[in-house]
Design a protein around this motif. Structure first.
Motif, PDB file in Angstrom:
ATOM      1  N   LYS A 169      -5.308  -1.415   4.999  1.00 29.97           N
ATOM      2  CA  LYS A 169      -5.116   0.045   4.919  1.00 29.97           C
ATOM      3  C   LYS A 169      -3.849   0.436   4.159  1.00 29.97           C
ATOM      4  O   LYS A 169      -3.049   1.248   4.627  1.00 29.97           O
ATOM      5  CB  LYS A 169      -5.102   0.682   6.320  1.00 29.97           C
ATOM      6  CG  LYS A 169      -6.377   0.440   7.110  1.00 29.97           C
ATOM      7  CD  LYS A 169      -6.281   1.000   8.509  1.00 29.97           C
ATOM      8  CE  LYS A 169      -7.490   0.578   9.331  1.00 29.97           C
ATOM      9  NZ  LYS A 169      -7.404   0.915  10.729  1.00 29.97           N
ATOM     10  N   LYS A 170      -3.675  -0.162   2.981  1.00 31.35           N
ATOM     11  CA  LYS A 170      -2.547   0.216   2.120  1.00 31.35           C
ATOM     12  C   LYS A 170      -3.098   0.622   0.748  1.00 31.35           C
ATOM     13  O   LYS A 170      -4.195   0.205   0.380  1.00 31.35           O
ATOM     14  CB  LYS A 170      -1.568  -0.954   1.989  1.00 31.35           C
ATOM     15  CG  LYS A 170      -0.882  -1.258   3.313  1.00 31.35           C
ATOM     16  CD  LYS A 170       0.456  -1.936   3.148  1.00 31.35           C
ATOM     17  CE  LYS A 170       1.162  -2.033   4.497  1.00 31.35           C
ATOM     18  NZ  LYS A 170       2.470  -2.671   4.398  1.00 31.35           N
ATOM     19  N   GLY A 218     -12.927   7.236  -3.359  1.00 29.12           N
ATOM     20  CA  GLY A 218     -11.517   7.634  -3.417  1.00 29.12           C
ATOM     21  C   GLY A 218     -10.615   6.679  -2.656  1.00 29.12           C
ATOM     22  O   GLY A 218      -9.541   7.051  -2.181  1.00 29.12           O
ATOM     23  N   ALA A 219     -11.062   5.382  -2.556  1.00 31.07           N
ATOM     24  CA  ALA A 219     -10.351   4.417  -1.718  1.00 31.07           C
ATOM     25  C   ALA A 219      -9.511   3.410  -2.499  1.00 31.07           C
ATOM     26  O   ALA A 219      -8.847   2.563  -1.899  1.00 31.07           O
ATOM     27  CB  ALA A 219     -11.371   3.661  -0.853  1.00 31.07           C
ATOM     28  N   ALA A 220      -9.531   3.480  -3.830  1.00 28.51           N
ATOM     29  CA  ALA A 220      -8.740   2.553  -4.647  1.00 28.51           C
ATOM     30  C   ALA A 220      -8.620   3.106  -6.058  1.00 28.51           C
ATOM     31  O   ALA A 220      -9.397   3.975  -6.470  1.00 28.51           O
ATOM     32  CB  ALA A 220      -9.389   1.170  -4.684  1.00 28.51           C
ATOM     33  N   ILE A 221      -7.650   2.583  -6.802  1.00 25.81           N
ATOM     34  CA  ILE A 221      -7.501   2.883  -8.233  1.00 25.81           C
ATOM     35  C   ILE A 221      -7.984   1.658  -9.002  1.00 25.81           C
ATOM     36  O   ILE A 221      -7.672   0.522  -8.635  1.00 25.81           O
ATOM     37  CB  ILE A 221      -6.025   3.185  -8.582  1.00 25.81           C
ATOM     38  CG1 ILE A 221      -5.581   4.495  -7.918  1.00 25.81           C
ATOM     39  CG2 ILE A 221      -5.811   3.238 -10.092  1.00 25.81           C
ATOM     40  CD1 ILE A 221      -4.089   4.747  -7.994  1.00 25.81           C
ATOM     41  N   LEU A 222      -8.747   1.871 -10.057  1.00 27.67           N
ATOM     42  CA  LEU A 222      -9.246   0.764 -10.888  1.00 27.67           C
ATOM     43  C   LEU A 222      -8.589   0.829 -12.262  1.00 27.67           C
ATOM     44  O   LEU A 222      -8.548   1.892 -12.882  1.00 27.67           O
ATOM     45  CB  LEU A 222     -10.772   0.862 -11.027  1.00 27.67           C
ATOM     46  CG  LEU A 222     -11.501  -0.293 -11.740  1.00 27.67           C
ATOM     47  CD1 LEU A 222     -12.964  -0.335 -11.300  1.00 27.67           C
ATOM     48  CD2 LEU A 222     -11.456  -0.178 -13.257  1.00 27.67           C
ATOM     49  N   ILE A 223      -8.074  -0.313 -12.691  1.00 25.55           N
ATOM     50  CA  ILE A 223      -7.588  -0.437 -14.071  1.00 25.55           C
ATOM     51  C   ILE A 223      -8.298  -1.630 -14.683  1.00 25.55           C
ATOM     52  O   ILE A 223      -8.299  -2.727 -14.098  1.00 25.55           O
ATOM     53  CB  ILE A 223      -6.055  -0.619 -14.101  1.00 25.55           C
ATOM     54  CG1 ILE A 223      -5.392   0.702 -13.711  1.00 25.55           C
ATOM     55  CG2 ILE A 223      -5.584  -1.089 -15.465  1.00 25.55           C
ATOM     56  CD1 ILE A 223      -3.912   0.725 -13.739  1.00 25.55           C
ATOM     57  N   ASN A 224      -8.937  -1.434 -15.831  1.00 23.42           N
ATOM     58  CA  ASN A 224      -9.690  -2.560 -16.388  1.00 23.42           C
ATOM     59  C   ASN A 224      -8.766  -3.585 -17.020  1.00 23.42           C
ATOM     60  O   ASN A 224      -7.637  -3.288 -17.404  1.00 23.42           O
ATOM     61  CB  ASN A 224     -10.812  -2.092 -17.338  1.00 23.42           C
ATOM     62  CG  ASN A 224     -10.288  -1.425 -18.586  1.00 23.42           C
ATOM     63  OD1 ASN A 224      -9.408  -1.933 -19.262  1.00 23.42           O
ATOM     64  ND2 ASN A 224     -10.841  -0.254 -18.895  1.00 23.42           N
ATOM     65  N   ASP A 225      -9.268  -4.799 -17.072  1.00 30.42           N
ATOM     66  CA  ASP A 225      -8.464  -5.957 -17.466  1.00 30.42           C
ATOM     67  C   ASP A 225      -7.820  -5.777 -18.843  1.00 30.42           C
ATOM     68  O   ASP A 225      -6.656  -6.127 -19.043  1.00 30.42           O
ATOM     69  CB  ASP A 225      -9.363  -7.212 -17.447  1.00 30.42           C
ATOM     70  CG  ASP A 225      -8.571  -8.495 -17.540  1.00 30.42           C
ATOM     71  OD1 ASP A 225      -8.078  -8.969 -16.506  1.00 30.42           O
ATOM     72  OD2 ASP A 225      -8.421  -9.027 -18.666  1.00 30.42           O
ATOM     73  N   GLN A 275       3.550  10.087  -2.601  1.00 35.92           N
ATOM     74  CA  GLN A 275       3.218   9.825  -1.198  1.00 35.92           C
ATOM     75  C   GLN A 275       1.870  10.406  -0.795  1.00 35.92           C
ATOM     76  O   GLN A 275       1.139   9.820   0.003  1.00 35.92           O
ATOM     77  CB  GLN A 275       4.312  10.380  -0.285  1.00 35.92           C
ATOM     78  CG  GLN A 275       5.567   9.535  -0.288  1.00 35.92           C
ATOM     79  CD  GLN A 275       6.550   9.974   0.785  1.00 35.92           C
ATOM     80  OE1 GLN A 275       6.660  11.146   1.095  1.00 35.92           O
ATOM     81  NE2 GLN A 275       7.263   9.011   1.355  1.00 35.92           N
ATOM     82  N   GLU A 276       1.532  11.551  -1.359  1.00 39.42           N
ATOM     83  CA  GLU A 276       0.264  12.202  -1.006  1.00 39.42           C
ATOM     84  C   GLU A 276      -0.932  11.343  -1.439  1.00 39.42           C
ATOM     85  O   GLU A 276      -1.863  11.098  -0.662  1.00 39.42           O
ATOM     86  CB  GLU A 276       0.180  13.581  -1.670  1.00 39.42           C
ATOM     87  CG  GLU A 276      -1.005  14.404  -1.161  1.00 39.42           C
ATOM     88  CD  GLU A 276      -1.068  15.780  -1.808  1.00 39.42           C
ATOM     89  OE1 GLU A 276      -2.172  16.344  -1.848  1.00 39.42           O
ATOM     90  OE2 GLU A 276      -0.013  16.294  -2.270  1.00 39.42           O
ATOM     91  N   GLN A 277      -0.889  10.876  -2.674  1.00 36.45           N
ATOM     92  CA  GLN A 277      -2.000  10.036  -3.160  1.00 36.45           C
ATOM     93  C   GLN A 277      -2.039   8.710  -2.419  1.00 36.45           C
ATOM     94  O   GLN A 277      -3.119   8.227  -2.049  1.00 36.45           O
ATOM     95  CB  GLN A 277      -1.875   9.792  -4.671  1.00 36.45           C
ATOM     96  CG  GLN A 277      -3.104   9.066  -5.231  1.00 36.45           C
ATOM     97  CD  GLN A 277      -2.960   8.663  -6.684  1.00 36.45           C
ATOM     98  OE1 GLN A 277      -1.849   8.652  -7.227  1.00 36.45           O
ATOM     99  NE2 GLN A 277      -4.065   8.311  -7.310  1.00 36.45           N
ATOM    100  N   ALA A 278      -0.873   8.114  -2.198  1.00 35.80           N
ATOM    101  CA  ALA A 278      -0.814   6.845  -1.474  1.00 35.80           C
ATOM    102  C   ALA A 278      -1.414   6.987  -0.075  1.00 35.80           C
ATOM    103  O   ALA A 278      -2.182   6.133   0.386  1.00 35.80           O
ATOM    104  CB  ALA A 278       0.628   6.345  -1.392  1.00 35.80           C
ATOM    105  N   GLU A 282      -5.881   6.040   3.790  1.00 35.34           N
ATOM    106  CA  GLU A 282      -6.823   6.563   4.782  1.00 35.34           C
ATOM    107  C   GLU A 282      -8.272   6.218   4.401  1.00 35.34           C
ATOM    108  O   GLU A 282      -9.069   5.781   5.225  1.00 35.34           O
ATOM    109  CB  GLU A 282      -6.659   8.081   4.872  1.00 35.34           C
ATOM    110  CG  GLU A 282      -7.514   8.721   5.961  1.00 35.34           C
ATOM    111  CD  GLU A 282      -7.430  10.246   5.925  1.00 35.34           C
ATOM    112  OE1 GLU A 282      -8.412  10.883   6.328  1.00 35.34           O
ATOM    113  OE2 GLU A 282      -6.378  10.782   5.480  1.00 35.34           O
ATOM    114  N   LYS A 283      -8.600   6.394   3.111  1.00 35.57           N
ATOM    115  CA  LYS A 283      -9.991   6.207   2.687  1.00 35.57           C
ATOM    116  C   LYS A 283     -10.390   4.731   2.642  1.00 35.57           C
ATOM    117  O   LYS A 283     -11.520   4.377   2.990  1.00 35.57           O
ATOM    118  CB  LYS A 283     -10.225   6.904   1.348  1.00 35.57           C
ATOM    119  CG  LYS A 283     -10.314   8.413   1.556  1.00 35.57           C
ATOM    120  CD  LYS A 283     -10.435   9.186   0.285  1.00 35.57           C
ATOM    121  CE  LYS A 283     -10.535  10.686   0.613  1.00 35.57           C
ATOM    122  NZ  LYS A 283     -10.361  11.537  -0.554  1.00 35.57           N
ATOM    123  N   ILE A 284      -9.484   3.856   2.228  1.00 35.34           N
ATOM    124  CA  ILE A 284      -9.836   2.430   2.228  1.00 35.34           C
ATOM    125  C   ILE A 284      -9.961   1.928   3.673  1.00 35.34           C
ATOM    126  O   ILE A 284     -10.841   1.121   3.984  1.00 35.34           O
ATOM    127  CB  ILE A 284      -8.831   1.584   1.403  1.00 35.34           C
ATOM    128  CG1 ILE A 284      -9.470   0.227   1.026  1.00 35.34           C
ATOM    129  CG2 ILE A 284      -7.498   1.374   2.118  1.00 35.34           C
ATOM    130  CD1 ILE A 284      -8.686  -0.569  -0.004  1.00 35.34           C
TER     131      ILE A 284
END
Length: 368
Positions: A284-285, A311-318, A336-339, A344-346
């Protein structure tokens, strides 16, 4: 159900397959201590070492996967498959299992196919959000398919799918109240913002290049890094930077105490293997996922997208990570708001009892 059910668990090849397999076996033993469990793996793969270390017997099949870019090495594959099916049939004849469980990996296919020929019920534990060719084919005759993601009825018969999640190593996700202990073990300041970078036991070249290239920006923000390089990259990085590069940067080949590293981190950068994602949901981080492009059917990208959609993670392609990953991680640390929203969502996607739920389904298939 008989008092001493006999169960074969097949598969392996990577830690992502082996850890869930052992977790299922341990759960079976907790539920029915008298059950007999036999593992079947692929000769030369890590399960042949890890499974006996966990206290279980394993038999190896002489099977391998398709070798990309080498026609010559693939010429022997049909013979290996035929030989492995024959050996799997002999294992089934000798052990006489009540149920067979496939967790993915090279050995899983021949063993489950042999079980189907003998009319023995089998359960597939599909770890990824995108099923591979072998599992899709075997899924048609599976008694039950345990999955970790939604929308898996595009691959398997809907009436046999059960969403259980992926089993995880409990000791790895037990991080409550360990933030200071983690910082102390890693010789870091518990009050400074910290990024954990992990590419698995072998490491991830893209993650390592991204961090090394942008260390000045990280240090300029007085941010700490727990940098697990993996065994393929550690020596070269240490030769270039030195073991004590900077007090804010902890360079490690491998993390023996993953729970403490997770606990010490404010943001986690990781590949997107199914087992890792299962752990991250329980941690949950806030997470930035950089899927490996070097896996079958690009399933890591599909795993990551399943989280991004929620909305549970950020994706960056390789391919863009070297330029954008560190900037994104530093931005997330300060937002802090986005974090908080990502955490919470993950966390809402976590399925913590996967091992026992799957073990219960296995036992239901044991003939009365």
């Amino acid at each position: 159900m008989n008092n001493s059910p006999k169960i074969i668990i097949s598969g392996g090849g990577t830690g992502g397959h082996i850890f869930p397999a052992v977790a299922i076996a341990n759960a079976l033993k907790r539920l029915v201590p008298s059950c007999e469990i036999l593992f079947v793996g692929a000769n030369g793969r890590m399960e042949m070492e890890k499974v006996p270390a966990a206290g279980y017997k394993i038999i190896g099949l002489n099977i391998a996967g398709i070798q990309r870019g080498s026609i010559l090495k693939n010429l022997s594959l049909p013979f290996k498959v035929i030989g492995s099916v024959q050996k799997a049939l002999q294992i089934i004849k000798d052990f006489r299992p009540d149920v067979v469980v496939g967790v993915g990996g090279y050995a899983s296919g021949p063993l489950l196919y042999a079980a189907s020929l003998k009319g023995i019920p089998y359960l597939i534990q599909e770890q990824n959000s995108y099923a591979g060719v072998t599992n899709k084919w075997l899924g048609r005759k599976a008694a039950k398919i345990c999955v970790a993601f939604d929308e898996m009825d595009q691959f398997f018969p809907a009436d046999r799918i059960l969403k259980t999640g992926n089993p995880v190593r409990k000791e790895v996700v037990d991080i409550k109240g360990k933030h200071h202990a983690g910082a102390e073990l890693l010789k870091l300041d518990p009050l400074k913002k910290t990024i954990l970078v992990t590419g698995g036991s072998l490491g991830a070249g893209t993650l390592n290049k991204s961090i090394e290239k942008h260390l000045p920006e990280i240090l300029a923000e007085d941010v700490q890094v727990i940098w697990q390089t993996g065994k393929f990259y550690y020596k070269g990085i240490i030769e270039r930077l030195g073991e004590n590069y900077h007090p804010n940067v902890r360079i490690l080949e491998f993390l023996n105490k993953m729970d403490l590293a997770y606990a010490a981190a404010d943001v986690i950068i990781s590949r997107a293997g199914a087992g890792t994602i299962a752990e991250l949901c329980l941690i949950k981080k806030p997470v930035i996922l950089v899927p490996s492009p070097n896996v079958a059917e690009d399933h890591q990208t599909k795993n990551a997208l399943a989280l991004v959609k929620q909305g549970a993670a950020i994706l960056i392609n390789d391919r863009s990570a070297e330029d954008t990953l560190v900037a994104e991680a530093l931005r997330l640390l300060m937002n802090q708001e986005q974090a908080g929203s990502l955490s919470e969502k993950i966390g809402s996607m976590a399925l913590p009892e996967a091992d026992e739920v799957i073990a219960s389904e296995v036992l239901k298939l044991v003939r009365s």
